[in-house]
Enzyme design. Structure first.
Site, PDB file in Angstrom:
ATOM      1  N   LYS A  83      32.562  74.645  -5.694  1.00  0.00           N
ATOM      2  CA  LYS A  83      31.130  74.419  -5.871  1.00  0.00           C
ATOM      3  C   LYS A  83      30.374  74.765  -4.583  1.00  0.00           C
ATOM      4  O   LYS A  83      30.865  74.517  -3.477  1.00  0.00           O
ATOM      5  CB  LYS A  83      30.908  72.948  -6.242  1.00  0.00           C
ATOM      6  CG  LYS A  83      29.501  72.571  -6.659  1.00  0.00           C
ATOM      7  CD  LYS A  83      29.487  71.117  -7.117  1.00  0.00           C
ATOM      8  CE  LYS A  83      28.106  70.641  -7.521  1.00  0.00           C
ATOM      9  NZ  LYS A  83      28.118  69.234  -7.987  1.00  0.00           N
ATOM     10  N   SER A 158      25.372  68.532 -11.733  1.00  0.00           N
ATOM     11  CA  SER A 158      25.108  69.647 -10.853  1.00  0.00           C
ATOM     12  C   SER A 158      26.285  70.626 -10.718  1.00  0.00           C
ATOM     13  O   SER A 158      26.142  71.666 -10.089  1.00  0.00           O
ATOM     14  CB  SER A 158      24.758  69.104  -9.455  1.00  0.00           C
ATOM     15  OG  SER A 158      25.839  68.388  -8.871  1.00  0.00           O
ATOM     16  N   SER A 182      27.559  64.433 -12.128  1.00  0.00           N
ATOM     17  CA  SER A 182      27.445  65.855 -11.849  1.00  0.00           C
ATOM     18  C   SER A 182      28.636  66.702 -12.248  1.00  0.00           C
ATOM     19  O   SER A 182      28.509  67.923 -12.329  1.00  0.00           O
ATOM     20  CB  SER A 182      27.145  66.070 -10.362  1.00  0.00           C
ATOM     21  OG  SER A 182      25.805  65.759 -10.072  1.00  0.00           O
TER      22      SER A 182
END
Length: 477
Positions: A83, A158, A182
């Site tokens: 990420k 996210s 997330s």
């Protein structure tokens, strides 16, 4: 086996294929990179691809397989995405923010080092909202990431880029992170698996807030077995992460082999005892999953402790965290920062010491109520997200079932409510809406009982296999 087939082979199966010489890390990496070239321009899951470094590492991993007696790590030659909130040495890391648009770290995060040491090969970085703040993946640097089941809709956030990469065969493993949901929200919206583990199980370094008991990093994959395998490489203590603790990582892959949960006790809740409204169709799909647990010999009852303090806990803890991490950026960067992030920083700046203290008191009260509830249950089951995926241009839902929401965090309180308890929780695919969108189920376990959560998730996955092979956008639909 075609390139597309290789892209959807689980990491656990790739291990066997490599060792039997039926596939090589180089072949798999080439297939994954070709898939990225074909699919990513439409969906925007990857924002930086480390093509040359990944191919070089795959060639080296392939050569190692040919050497007699060579030591092979548990993730030898397996592609993994990271990420874009996570520092990666030599690979651009922007945090989805104009503040760090051209930033290239000179060291890896600790868990990236562990993944590499286990043999994994970093393919590149996946998209995230700015500094991971929000449940819809878009930012001013790279734009929006789209849902592979319907590109007009959000993939969640996210860890949205991570989930889309998995769902579309752009790698079998992905690193995500989770504060309010997330990695669970995008896992649910994209039809993959995301595991939020106990804070401290996976040590986080470097970190601005070393004592943070809410944010975690975690494994994501298309199967429970792959999540367990990845977790085994990430977990374990490190003195640079003061919340980390000793654990035997071998327990995680062992937990998913021939799992049985007969005689276990589980509670089902549609909405965390009325905490927020839940879309009726989403609730119905998730509730049908309880019949699978009953068929496995689990005693399921509808019950839930009171989670009524969650909003006050979130406003205090999240606001304080946003100020600590990003309050210094407002003066110079506010005009180009995401509105939700700016709102949350300013909300945090306006907190009084009384509100912050009260949030901690309320969190403690909630913990003891949940602890007592879980003392007589092995699992708590509930929907992952209160809504199905919504239009990608919409930052967040403002109402559910016609009932307005007070702020931009409330729509993911089903995940955030579990976050503030610190309990381990996995999101697994459990069905579709009538319009063909994935729905996720949260499986919550007792304190530090990750192996039990994996065991339950693996049993559910085996009893109700995820039948959706490839999202329509990948197959040309």
């Amino acid at each position: 086996m075609t390139d597309l087939d290789l892209c959807f082979v689980p990491a656990t199966a790739l291990q066997r294929l490599y060792r039997s010489r039926k596939a090589s890390p180089l072949e798999v990496m080439q297939a994954v990179l070709a898939r990225i070239d074909a699919v990513n321009p439409r969906l925007n899951a990857y924002v930086t691809v480390a093509r040359e470094a990944a191919l070089a590492a795959a060639k080296k991993a392939t050569a190692t397989l040919g050497r007699r007696g060579a030591a092979l790590g548990p993730l030898h030659g397996i592609p993994v995405s990271i990420k874009d909130l996570t520092p990666t040495r030599g690979i651009r890391t922007t945090w989805g923010s104009k503040v760090f648009e051209h930033h290239v770290p000179d060291e890896d995060a600790l868990y990236v080092t562990r993944l590499k040491d286990a043999g994994a090969i970093v393919v590149g970085k996946t998209n995230t909202p700015e500094f991971g703040a929000g449940g819809n993946t878009f930012n001013a640097v790279f734009g929006a990431t789209r849902n592979p089941w319907n590109p007009a809709l959000t993939c969640g956030g996210s860890s949205g880029g991570a989930a889309v990469a998995l769902a579309t065969g752009m790698g079998p493993l992905a690193q995500g992170s989770d504060l309010g949901g997330s990695l669970r929200t995008p896992a649910a919206f994209c039809g993959v698996v995301g595991f939020r583990t106990t804070p401290g199980l996976i040590p986080v370094y470097p970190a601005d807030l070393g004592w943070d008991s809410l944010s975690v990093t975690g494994p994501m994959a298309r199967t429970v077995g792959d999540v367990a395998l990845m977790l085994s490489a990430m977990a374990g203590p490190d003195d640079r992460a003061p919340l980390s603790y000793d654990v035997d990582p071998r327990r995680f892959p062992a937990a998913v082999k021939q799992p049985s949960i007969k005689g276990w006790r589980a509670a089902w809740t549609r909405d965390l005892d009325g905490l927020i409204p839940v879309d009726d169709e989403v609730a119905a799909v998730a509730e049908r999953a309880t019949s699978v647990f009953r068929s496995l010999g689990v005693r399921v009852e509808e019950a839930c402790p009171d989670f009524g303090e969650v909003n006050d806990i979130v406003l205090a803890s999240r606001g304080l965290s946003m100020v600590a991490r990003h309050g210094d950026k407002l003066g110079q960067w506010e005009p180009v920062m995401q509105k939700g992030l700016v709102w949350n920083i300013k909300q945090g700046l306006a907190l009084t010491s009384e509100q912050i203290g009260r949030g901690e008191v309320l969190r403690t009260r909630l913990w003891h109520r949940v602890r007592e509830f879980m003392a007589t249950r092995d699992l708590l089951l509930l929907p992952t997200v209160a809504v199905p995926p919504f239009p990608v241009e919409q930052p967040y839902p403002t109402e559910i079932n016609g009932k307005p929401l007070d702020n931009y965090t409330q729509w993911f309180f089903l995940t955030y409510g579990i976050t503030v308890t610190g309990l381990p929780v996995i999101s697994v695919p459990c069905g579709f809406t009538r319009s063909g969108l994935p729905v996720g189920l949260q499986i919550v376990g007792r304190r530090r009982q990750e192996a039990a959560v994996l065991r339950a998730a693996a049993a559910f996955e085996a009893a109700a296999p995820w039948a959706a092979a490839i999202p329509p956008v990948v197959s040309g639909g």
